[in-house]
Scaffold this motif. Structure first.
Motif, mmCIF file in Angstrom:
data_model
loop_
_atom_site.group_PDB
_atom_site.id
_atom_site.type_symbol
_atom_site.label_atom_id
_atom_site.label_comp_id
_atom_site.label_asym_id
_atom_site.label_seq_id
_atom_site.Cartn_x
_atom_site.Cartn_y
_atom_site.Cartn_z
ATOM 1 N N ARG A 1 0.774 -1.237 0.182
ATOM 2 C CA ARG A 1 0.031 -0.181 -0.051
ATOM 3 C C ARG A 1 0.854 1.326 0.127
ATOM 4 N NH1 ARG A 1 -5.332 1.347 0.832
ATOM 5 N NH2 ARG A 1 -5.527 3.223 2.055
ATOM 6 N N VAL A 2 0.651 2.242 -0.853
ATOM 7 C CA VAL A 2 1.215 3.564 -0.748
ATOM 8 C C VAL A 2 0.972 4.391 0.480
ATOM 9 C CG1 VAL A 2 1.807 5.872 -2.055
ATOM 10 C CG2 VAL A 2 1.283 3.645 -3.508
ATOM 11 N N ARG B 1 8.967 10.437 -5.521
ATOM 12 C CA ARG B 1 8.780 8.785 -5.151
ATOM 13 C C ARG B 1 7.876 8.402 -4.336
ATOM 14 N NH1 ARG B 1 15.189 6.978 -4.885
ATOM 15 N NH2 ARG B 1 15.293 8.872 -3.501
ATOM 16 N N ILE B 2 7.080 7.422 -4.620
ATOM 17 C CA ILE B 2 6.015 6.907 -3.622
ATOM 18 C C ILE B 2 6.672 6.011 -2.836
ATOM 19 C CG2 ILE B 2 3.875 7.301 -4.881
ATOM 20 C CD1 ILE B 2 4.014 4.252 -5.710
ATOM 21 N N GLN B 3 6.194 5.729 -1.649
ATOM 22 C CA GLN B 3 6.694 5.062 -0.753
ATOM 23 C C GLN B 3 5.560 3.596 -0.365
ATOM 24 O OE1 GLN B 3 7.657 7.081 2.835
ATOM 25 N NE2 GLN B 3 9.443 7.745 2.030
ATOM 26 N N ILE B 4 6.022 2.280 -0.696
ATOM 27 C CA ILE B 4 5.147 1.528 -0.806
ATOM 28 C C ILE B 4 5.472 0.401 0.644
ATOM 29 C CG2 ILE B 4 4.063 -0.608 -1.789
ATOM 30 C CD1 ILE B 4 5.151 0.771 -4.296
ATOM 31 N N GLU B 5 4.435 0.128 1.751
ATOM 32 C CA GLU B 5 4.775 -0.502 2.790
ATOM 33 C C GLU B 5 4.558 -1.998 2.319
ATOM 34 O OE1 GLU B 5 3.715 -0.322 7.253
ATOM 35 O OE2 GLU B 5 1.917 -0.253 5.804
ATOM 36 N N THR C 1 10.292 0.338 -16.201
ATOM 37 C CA THR C 1 9.864 1.420 -17.240
ATOM 38 C C THR C 1 10.652 2.465 -16.774
ATOM 39 O OG1 THR C 1 7.994 2.134 -15.932
ATOM 40 C CG2 THR C 1 7.767 0.404 -17.458
ATOM 41 N N GLY C 2 11.594 2.624 -15.480
ATOM 42 C CA GLY C 2 12.035 3.765 -15.256
ATOM 43 C C GLY C 2 11.700 4.615 -13.938
ATOM 44 N N LEU C 3 10.504 3.981 -13.584
ATOM 45 C CA LEU C 3 9.934 4.851 -12.563
ATOM 46 C C LEU C 3 10.713 4.290 -11.218
ATOM 47 C CD1 LEU C 3 6.161 4.283 -13.522
ATOM 48 C CD2 LEU C 3 7.587 6.432 -13.657
ATOM 49 N N GLY C 4 10.789 5.496 -10.296
ATOM 50 C CA GLY C 4 11.626 5.273 -9.071
ATOM 51 C C GLY C 4 10.476 5.267 -8.016
ATOM 52 N N PHE C 5 10.674 4.461 -7.195
ATOM 53 C CA PHE C 5 9.822 4.041 -5.820
ATOM 54 C C PHE C 5 10.647 3.531 -4.846
ATOM 55 C CE2 PHE C 5 10.074 0.079 -8.176
ATOM 56 C CZ PHE C 5 10.048 -0.878 -7.085
ATOM 57 N N GLY C 6 10.006 3.530 -3.600
ATOM 58 C CA GLY C 6 10.685 3.184 -2.173
ATOM 59 C C GLY C 6 9.897 2.120 -1.865
ATOM 60 N N ILE C 7 10.320 1.108 -1.100
ATOM 61 C CA ILE C 7 9.647 0.241 -0.175
ATOM 62 C C ILE C 7 10.095 0.181 1.212
ATOM 63 C CG2 ILE C 7 9.046 -1.476 -2.082
ATOM 64 C CD1 ILE C 7 11.518 -3.183 -1.440
ATOM 65 N N ILE C 8 9.043 0.121 2.168
ATOM 66 C CA ILE C 8 9.460 0.337 3.548
ATOM 67 C C ILE C 8 8.617 -0.761 4.310
ATOM 68 C CG2 ILE C 8 7.262 1.958 3.612
ATOM 69 C CD1 ILE C 8 8.983 3.571 5.573
#
Length: 116
Positions: free
Chosen positions: A3-4, A65-69, A106-113
């Motif tokens: 979940r974002v 960047r979004i953070q996804i838990e 596709t080149g999109l950056g994101f974080g996972i937490i």
């Protein structure tokens, strides 16, 4: 299901960016911690997410960047790599959580937490 839970705004002038968003949108800006200003974007009783502003690192100097838990950061990293993602910053440990940054195929950056 991931979940974002937040977003990060990266800027080379994070203090100026924080002032802008506070003035324009009324966001509450916390005292910086680790050169990161936490943002409260509204009442927690309403739909929406909070985030933060930080000085963008060399590998992501500007952007959002979004953070996804996730329940398991190690498992999420493994699945993402198997699906073509690139690790930008491997699992890092903070006081209350683990965090990693990746780029999807596709080149999109994101974080996972993962919370501890």
């Amino acid at each position: 299901m991931g979940r974002v839970i937040g977003f990060e705004l990266n800027s080379q002038e994070p203090e100026k960016a924080a002032e802008f968003y506070a003035k324009v949108f009324g966001w509450e800006i916390a005292t910086p911690h680790w050169n990161y200003w936490a943002l409260t974007t509204g009442d927690d009783k309403k739909l929406g997410i909070n985030g933060g502003i930080g000085k963008g690192p060399h590998d992501f100097p500007f952007g959002t960047r979004i953070q996804i838990e996730v329940d398991s950061i190690d498992e999420a990293i493994s699945k993402a790599k198997e699906s073509g993602a690139i690790i930008v910053r491997d699992k890092m440990e903070f006081d209350e959580f683990y965090l990693a940054y990746m780029v999807d195929p596709t080149g999109l950056g994101f974080g996972i937490i993962q919370n501890k």
